[in-house]
Structures are given as C-alpha cells and as structure tokens.
Design a protein around this motif. Structure first.
Motif, PDB file in Angstrom:
ATOM      1  N   LEU A 110      37.622  49.531  47.132  1.00 58.68           N
ATOM      2  CA  LEU A 110      37.449  48.126  46.768  1.00 58.68           C
ATOM      3  C   LEU A 110      38.807  47.444  46.802  1.00 58.68           C
ATOM      4  N   ASP A 111      38.962  46.477  47.689  1.00 62.00           N
ATOM      5  CA  ASP A 111      40.166  45.652  47.712  1.00 62.00           C
ATOM      6  C   ASP A 111      39.883  44.418  46.861  1.00 62.00           C
ATOM      7  N   ALA A 112      40.498  44.367  45.682  1.00 57.63           N
ATOM      8  CA  ALA A 112      40.231  43.283  44.737  1.00 57.63           C
ATOM      9  C   ALA A 112      40.894  41.971  45.130  1.00 57.63           C
ATOM     10  N   THR A 113      41.727  41.996  46.163  1.00 61.63           N
ATOM     11  CA  THR A 113      42.397  40.784  46.623  1.00 61.63           C
ATOM     12  C   THR A 113      41.384  39.680  46.926  1.00 61.63           C
ATOM     13  N   HIS A 114      41.726  38.475  46.575  1.00 55.91           N
ATOM     14  CA  HIS A 114      40.953  37.258  46.860  1.00 55.91           C
ATOM     15  C   HIS A 114      39.741  37.044  45.948  1.00 55.91           C
ATOM     16  N   LEU A 115      39.343  38.015  45.156  1.00 61.11           N
ATOM     17  CA  LEU A 115      38.232  37.770  44.243  1.00 61.11           C
ATOM     18  C   LEU A 115      38.648  36.752  43.191  1.00 61.11           C
ATOM     19  N   CYS A 116      37.816  35.740  42.966  1.00 62.13           N
ATOM     20  CA  CYS A 116      38.098  34.809  41.878  1.00 62.13           C
ATOM     21  C   CYS A 116      37.972  35.557  40.555  1.00 62.13           C
ATOM     22  N   ASP A 117      38.448  34.945  39.484  1.00 60.93           N
ATOM     23  CA  ASP A 117      38.528  35.661  38.211  1.00 60.93           C
ATOM     24  C   ASP A 117      37.178  36.220  37.772  1.00 60.93           C
ATOM     25  N   ASP A 118      36.134  35.397  37.816  1.00 64.47           N
ATOM     26  CA  ASP A 118      34.814  35.854  37.358  1.00 64.47           C
ATOM     27  C   ASP A 118      34.311  37.020  38.197  1.00 64.47           C
ATOM     28  N   SER A 119      34.438  36.909  39.522  1.00 62.85           N
ATOM     29  CA  SER A 119      33.979  37.992  40.395  1.00 62.85           C
ATOM     30  C   SER A 119      34.841  39.235  40.247  1.00 62.85           C
ATOM     31  N   PHE A 120      36.122  39.034  40.001  1.00 58.23           N
ATOM     32  CA  PHE A 120      37.043  40.156  39.798  1.00 58.23           C
ATOM     33  C   PHE A 120      36.585  41.020  38.627  1.00 58.23           C
ATOM     34  N   TRP A 121      36.365  40.392  37.477  1.00 54.39           N
ATOM     35  CA  TRP A 121      36.002  41.164  36.281  1.00 54.39           C
ATOM     36  C   TRP A 121      34.629  41.798  36.428  1.00 54.39           C
ATOM     37  N   GLU A 122      33.696  41.084  37.066  1.00 53.66           N
ATOM     38  CA  GLU A 122      32.363  41.656  37.243  1.00 53.66           C
ATOM     39  C   GLU A 122      32.408  42.840  38.201  1.00 53.66           C
ATOM     40  N   ALA A 123      33.183  42.706  39.279  1.00 54.49           N
ATOM     41  CA  ALA A 123      33.285  43.797  40.252  1.00 54.49           C
ATOM     42  C   ALA A 123      33.865  45.054  39.597  1.00 54.49           C
ATOM     43  N   LEU A 124      34.905  44.892  38.798  1.00 54.02           N
ATOM     44  CA  LEU A 124      35.503  46.060  38.153  1.00 54.02           C
ATOM     45  C   LEU A 124      34.544  46.708  37.164  1.00 54.02           C
ATOM     46  N   SER A 125      33.644  45.913  36.583  1.00 56.37           N
ATOM     47  CA  SER A 125      32.703  46.476  35.619  1.00 56.37           C
ATOM     48  C   SER A 125      31.596  47.287  36.289  1.00 56.37           C
ATOM     49  N   ILE A 126      31.337  47.022  37.581  1.00 51.66           N
ATOM     50  CA  ILE A 126      30.249  47.687  38.309  1.00 51.66           C
ATOM     51  C   ILE A 126      30.756  48.855  39.144  1.00 51.66           C
ATOM     52  N   TYR A 127      31.892  48.648  39.819  1.00 51.97           N
ATOM     53  CA  TYR A 127      32.390  49.610  40.801  1.00 51.97           C
ATOM     54  C   TYR A 127      33.261  50.662  40.115  1.00 51.97           C
ATOM     55  N   ASN A 128      32.969  51.926  40.369  1.00 48.09           N
ATOM     56  CA  ASN A 128      33.693  53.026  39.722  1.00 48.09           C
ATOM     57  C   ASN A 128      34.579  53.824  40.678  1.00 48.09           C
ATOM     58  N   GLY A 129      34.667  53.392  41.914  1.00 48.99           N
ATOM     59  CA  GLY A 129      35.478  54.111  42.894  1.00 48.99           C
ATOM     60  C   GLY A 129      36.919  53.640  42.915  1.00 48.99           C
ATOM     61  N   PRO A 130      37.662  54.004  43.971  1.00 48.15           N
ATOM     62  CA  PRO A 130      39.079  53.631  44.069  1.00 48.15           C
ATOM     63  C   PRO A 130      39.269  52.137  44.323  1.00 48.15           C
ATOM     64  N   VAL A 131      40.224  51.542  43.612  1.00 51.40           N
ATOM     65  CA  VAL A 131      40.508  50.101  43.720  1.00 51.40           C
ATOM     66  C   VAL A 131      41.970  49.901  44.062  1.00 51.40           C
ATOM     67  N   TRP A 132      42.239  49.021  45.021  1.00 53.69           N
ATOM     68  CA  TRP A 132      43.606  48.562  45.233  1.00 53.69           C
ATOM     69  C   TRP A 132      43.600  47.054  45.440  1.00 53.69           C
ATOM     70  N   ALA A 133      44.774  46.485  45.508  1.00 49.68           N
ATOM     71  CA  ALA A 133      44.948  45.070  45.823  1.00 49.68           C
ATOM     72  C   ALA A 133      45.955  45.006  46.953  1.00 49.68           C
ATOM     73  N   SER A 134      45.453  44.848  48.162  1.00 45.47           N
ATOM     74  CA  SER A 134      46.303  45.041  49.340  1.00 45.47           C
ATOM     75  C   SER A 134      47.433  44.032  49.432  1.00 45.47           C
ATOM     76  N   HIS A 135      47.188  42.788  48.995  1.00 45.92           N
ATOM     77  CA  HIS A 135      48.222  41.751  49.119  1.00 45.92           C
ATOM     78  C   HIS A 135      48.005  40.678  48.048  1.00 45.92           C
ATOM     79  N   ASN A 136      48.718  40.841  46.958  1.00 49.02           N
ATOM     80  CA  ASN A 136      48.577  39.926  45.822  1.00 49.02           C
ATOM     81  C   ASN A 136      49.892  39.797  45.070  1.00 49.02           C
ATOM     82  N   ASN A 137      50.194  38.600  44.609  1.00 45.12           N
ATOM     83  CA  ASN A 137      51.381  38.363  43.797  1.00 45.12           C
ATOM     84  C   ASN A 137      50.986  37.963  42.372  1.00 45.12           C
ATOM     85  N   CYS A 138      51.937  37.436  41.608  1.00 45.07           N
ATOM     86  CA  CYS A 138      51.779  37.294  40.161  1.00 45.07           C
ATOM     87  C   CYS A 138      51.604  35.833  39.740  1.00 45.07           C
TER      88      CYS A 138
END
Length: 356
Positions: free
Chosen positions: A197-225
């Motif tokens: 799961l590449d969490a990059t580009h997910l808006c905040d709501d979708s980000f938190w929901e995705a992390l709550s459902i998906y249990n596999g490996p997660v990275w963020a390929s290109h994201n800043n702070c």
C-alpha cells in the motif's frame, strides 16, 4: 553509493511526453527546444543513462491513468477501461525496455538479491540494467477489483489507491472523505496478493481509513512534511508517526512546491525561493526526529513528474545529482550507516521484510 529512488514516472515520460529515455538528458532537452505544449519542455532531468551515472540502480516506476467523471475538471480518461488500456501501454514500454536490455523488473526477493549483487559487484555501471519495481499511482484503472490479480501477474507490486482529486476507490490530494464503496475490497485484495500500500496522495480521511483496514506492508513513496509546508499533500506529524509505527519508509520528494512554502506554480523560481537539496534534508530530518532514528526515510524524488528543472532544487541539474545527498546528510551529523540507509538500505530492508 548505490541509490534507490522510490518514485519515477518513467513510462509517462516515455509515452505522454514522447521522450526516448535511452538517450542522455542533454539529447532529450535538445530535441524539445522550442516546444511549448508542456511547461517543462527542454527541462528534463531523468533518463536511463543519468540513472546509471548517478548509481541509481533500482527505482520504483509507475503506471498512471486517472478516470474523471463528467463533473471532474482534472485531466484524465472518461472510462476505467480507457485508463486500464493506458496503463497497459505503459507496461508495454517497460517490457520493451527489458527486451532492449535497458531495464529489468524486480518483483520478488530472488530478483531483488540478484540485482543488488549486480550493482554491488564493483564493475562499471554504464551498461548495467536499471531495475524497476512496478507501482500504480492511483487505482482508477483497476476496472474491477478482479483486475488487480491480472496486474499482479504482470509484476505490479505497489498501489496508491488515489492520486489527485476524487478517485474510484479513495479520495486523493485536494479531495476529502473516506474510501469509496469498493475501496475496502481493493485493500483486502491487495493484502491477499501482498501488494504494498502506497499511502502517498491519500487525503486525511482516506489515509486513516485505509490504515485501519489494510494489514500488509505500507510505504509512502514520495511525501514531505506538513509541518514545513502546510498543504494536505504533505503528511502531518500524526500521520508520520502512524506510518513509522507500521514500519513504513517515506521517500523525500523533490517537487519544489512540496519543499518550500508559498511556491506559485509557473511563477516562482527555485533559486529565488532558496529551494535546494538541503531543503529536502530539512524534510528528511524532520521525519528522523519524529522517529528517533534514520530508518524510516529514503528518496522518492518524483523528478520529471510533470515538472522539470523549473520546479526542482536549483542545485540539481539531472537525477545523477542525487549523489549530493551523501555530503548534505553528513553535514547534518548523520553517520555513514544512517546515510547508507537513507540512500538505499531502508528501502532494501523494507522489501526484504515485505517479500520474505
């Protein structure tokens, strides 16, 4: 030092920008002199020879095709089937590069280890194949969830469910809201197939929901702070902490508007805005301070991701200049082991764990 770049839109550049990436960057830019159809014409920074010159032996390379509904003003395809066809054309380009001996697909632990052996054998890199891990930026082209298995069979190993705006499976940058109706099923199928799961580009709501459902490996390929550039495209400290807890690696992106605040596209100048590679180290360092170590950061440059030298660090002429990160990180007090991790080791450790 070996570098892994976790986000390059190579096939998009080859097909939509009509760039022959087997040529030196200088030849690509010479061919584009006088063209005005895109703002980054004659300002390219990426080609396969430049990757080899910079010892960038492995990249995460994208497929990308957005579906847009009639009320969506973003550029994109008018049906998921068209978007799928676009990604298959992009896949065909990668396969053509493999046939030409320019690239090789890395899709499991054995191919990864073989490729690392090749790039660490001490021989000249100028003729070595560039390894690529296939990633899908925005899942709109997955016509139905069943298509994900076809894509996996072709080598797809990472998926970002959304890109910009509203997506078919999740909400992306500048959009709001949770996953769409089929989003949870997409994530569950990704988990079954062990697709990252590449969490990059997910808006905040979708980000938190995705992390709550998906249990596999997660990275963020290109994201800043977000703490440094306040925009929903960046990660908040809370999101960064959540990714660290999941064992993610976050790739530092080199798109100027993500690096420095108050950037105005088409107007701001990198030099005038003091947008340098050292600013990217500010973002890297911010994540390291949150983590308490340097194990969760890498490079995901996004260079030539619909922008060129007009919108990237002023001290970067081509992607081979990513080697400058070594001295910049050293100047900040990072150890040799830390730097090796951020240049390549953190991504390698992530992949070994994900694919073991």
């Amino acid at each position: 030092m070996l570098i892994i770049d976790a986000h390059l839109d190579l096939s998009m550049n080859a097909l939509e920008w009509n760039r022959d990436l087997t040529l030196p960057v200088s030849a690509i830019n010479a061919r584009e002199q006088g063209l005005t159809d895109k703002p980054d014409r004659a300002k390219a920074t990426v080609s396969l020879p430049e990757l080899r010159k910079g010892n960038i032996g492995l990249v995460v390379a994208t497929q990308i095709a957005r579906f847009v509904a009639p009320d969506n003003s973003l550029p994109g395809w008018h049906s998921p089937a068209q978007a799928w066809a676009q990604t298959q054309g992009q896949l065909a380009w990668y396969k053509a590069m493999e046939d030409a001996g320019e690239m090789v697909q890395i899709n499991n632990l054995q191919t990864l280890e073989n490729h690392l052996d090749l790039w660490n054998n001490g021989e000249d890199n100028s003729k070595k194949t560039v390894g690529y891990i296939l990633s899908l930026e925005g899942a709109d082209s997955i016509v139905t969830v069943d298509y994900l298995e076809k894509a996996h069979a072709s080598g797809l190993r990472a998926v970002g469910p959304a890109h910009y705006g509203p997506g078919r499976y999740a909400q992306g940058t500048d959009a709001t809201g949770g996953l769409r109706k089929d989003g949870p099923d997409l994530l569950r199928e990704m988990e079954r197939l062990n697709i990252i799961l590449d969490a990059t580009h997910l808006c905040d709501d979708s980000f938190w929901e995705a992390l709550s459902i998906y249990n596999g490996p997660v990275w963020a390929s290109h994201n800043n702070c977000r703490a440094l550039v306040n925009h929903n495209r960046q990660y908040s400290d809370e999101q960064i902490k959540a990714l660290i807890e999941r064992g993610a690696v976050i790739g530092a992106a080199l798109d100027a508007w993500m690096m420095v605040p108050n950037w105005v596209r088409g107007q701001s100048d990198p030099k005038a805005m003091n947008c340098s590679l050292d600013v990217a180290v500010d973002h890297i360092d911010h994540i390291c301070q949150i983590a308490g170590n340097a194990k969760h950061v890498g490079i995901g440059s996004d260079l030539d991701g619909a922008f060129g030298r007009e919108q990237c660090p002023y001290d970067l002429e081509t992607i081979s200049d990513l080697q400058k990160f070594k001295s910049l990180l050293s100047n900040r007090g990072y150890t040799e082991d830390d730097i090796k991790g951020m240049m390549h080791g953190n991504w390698i450790n992530f992949l070994r764990k994900a694919w073991s």
